[in-house]
Design an enzyme around this catalytic site. Sequence first.
Site, mmCIF file in Angstrom:
data_model
loop_
_atom_site.group_PDB
_atom_site.id
_atom_site.type_symbol
_atom_site.label_atom_id
_atom_site.label_comp_id
_atom_site.label_asym_id
_atom_site.label_seq_id
_atom_site.Cartn_x
_atom_site.Cartn_y
_atom_site.Cartn_z
ATOM 1 N N LYS A 1 -13.046 25.419 -38.336
ATOM 2 C CA LYS A 1 -12.557 26.517 -37.476
ATOM 3 C C LYS A 1 -12.363 27.760 -38.417
ATOM 4 C CE LYS A 1 -11.042 24.005 -33.444
ATOM 5 N NZ LYS A 1 -10.804 22.716 -33.617
ATOM 6 N N GLU B 1 -4.987 30.870 -28.555
ATOM 7 C CA GLU B 1 -4.560 29.535 -28.044
ATOM 8 C C GLU B 1 -4.869 28.191 -29.059
ATOM 9 O OE1 GLU B 1 -7.637 30.390 -27.989
ATOM 10 O OE2 GLU B 1 -8.987 28.330 -28.188
ATOM 11 N N SER C 1 -17.031 17.987 -38.956
ATOM 12 C CA SER C 1 -16.535 19.264 -38.510
ATOM 13 C C SER C 1 -15.132 19.390 -39.324
ATOM 14 C CB SER C 1 -16.581 19.197 -37.079
ATOM 15 O OG SER C 1 -15.911 18.250 -36.541
HETATM 16 C C1 PLP Z 1 -11.371 21.960 -32.912
HETATM 17 C C2 PLP Z 1 -12.145 20.857 -33.265
HETATM 18 C C3 PLP Z 1 -13.677 20.362 -33.011
HETATM 19 C C4 PLP Z 1 -13.750 20.891 -31.492
HETATM 20 O O1 PLP Z 1 -14.252 22.172 -31.305
HETATM 21 P P1 PLP Z 1 -15.632 22.658 -31.337
HETATM 22 O O2 PLP Z 1 -15.714 24.140 -30.786
HETATM 23 O O3 PLP Z 1 -16.369 21.789 -30.229
HETATM 24 O O4 PLP Z 1 -16.178 22.501 -32.408
HETATM 25 C C5 PLP Z 1 -14.147 19.438 -33.467
HETATM 26 N N1 PLP Z 1 -13.912 19.223 -34.658
HETATM 27 C C6 PLP Z 1 -12.729 19.541 -35.454
HETATM 28 C C7 PLP Z 1 -12.557 18.863 -36.827
HETATM 29 C C8 PLP Z 1 -11.656 20.474 -34.623
HETATM 30 O O5 PLP Z 1 -10.850 20.761 -35.355
#
Ligand code: PLP
Length: 393
Positions: A84, A106, A373
């Site tokens: 993010k 948000e 992620s």
């Molecule tokens: C917020 C988040 C997501 C989901 O958001 P996307 O916009 O679909 O990437 C996925 N993994 C993590 C670690 C997050 O913090």
Amino acid sequence: MKTRFGEYGGMYIPETLMNACLELSEAYEHFKNDAGFRGELEYLLNEYASRPSRLYYAGNMTESLKGAKIYLKREDLNHTGAHKINNAIGQVLLAKKMGKKRVIAETGAGQHGVATATAAALLGLECEVFMGRLDMERQALNVYRMELLGAKVHAVNEGTASLKDAVSETFREWTKRISDTHYVIGSVMGPHPFPTMVRDFQAVISAEIKDQILRREARLPDAVIACVGGGSNAIGAFYHFLEDRSVRLIGCEAAGRGIDSGDTAATIATGREGIFHGMKSIFCQDGRGQIAPVYSISAGLDYPGIGPEHAYLAKTGRAEYVPVTDEEAVRAFEYLSRTEGIIPAIESAHAVAYAMKLAPSMRRDQVIVVNISGRGDKDTAAIARYRGRNIYE
Ligand SMILES: *Cc1c(COP(=O)(O)O)cnc(C)c1O
């Protein structure tokens, strides 16, 4: 700039917001090609957020699954622990260049709020975050973190007092004060230019993967797998492979307790076309076409829609979307921790779970890249609770 992906996307917004989005679109068109802006963004991503993130060959996982070679893209190693920050730094830097003094955002579980508050602290902008009342109670630690970073957190009581209501409230707040304020949307959603702009800020992930895998394997991967909430880490991991038709692109949606259980957030599997939050896309809806309540063990994946570019990639068949249940994700969370010593975010564990299914059906000389992620520290207490152990947070 195109405002749609096929029929999806667009700008379904009132006139006041239309002006703000057009101003943003023009500024983005200008700065994305500006050498100064690009240089500053790259410097911050590298020196502050710790890019490029590693592409790690998961040797233990590969051996245990006895199939394709598995590489993990380590977005969990970024500053603030997830992908993010790529988008937050990009948008807050753009807002500053546009002369804005204040950013609003948000947040659901608090991850995007923390990333935005971090970028605002770094770049010297005021920051206010809108968060559902229920999410504030569940994620008290992230609320305090945002406050430490200098942000003001507002509780949203409307609707189900969770993520979708926080998005709606942040749009309302933006309408009230556009001149000095930018809305930092947290995923590839909302009206144009957000889905394109956020994708571009996250596309650094696939640019790096491509470069790293070509150096390591001298070939493209056979599959890239990522979890999908709104879809920003997935589109970031897919983008530079879209034209490489030999690369399977697989998005993992949160099926919750199963796609037929009613407790799910798997939008492509269960949703229908609609218009919400300024965009035409696919949304989970009830019989009357109202946005349906969604559920997943993973707070980062429980948005009732999906970014319009994913709706388009699903429709055209360029990307595949598969549902992964809570139970499968928790098992993958435990598996990766044990096997590689990497505790993934429960969101990312959805992608790991699908890799565990796919790898054994592939040849040893084939390659899968899984986008990790984020890191899982934030989830450990919840997973313990899922397994029947109560850990004081
Ligand atoms: C917020 C988040 C997501 C989901 O958001 P996307 O916009 O679909 O990437 C996925 N993994 C993590 C670690 C997050 O913090």
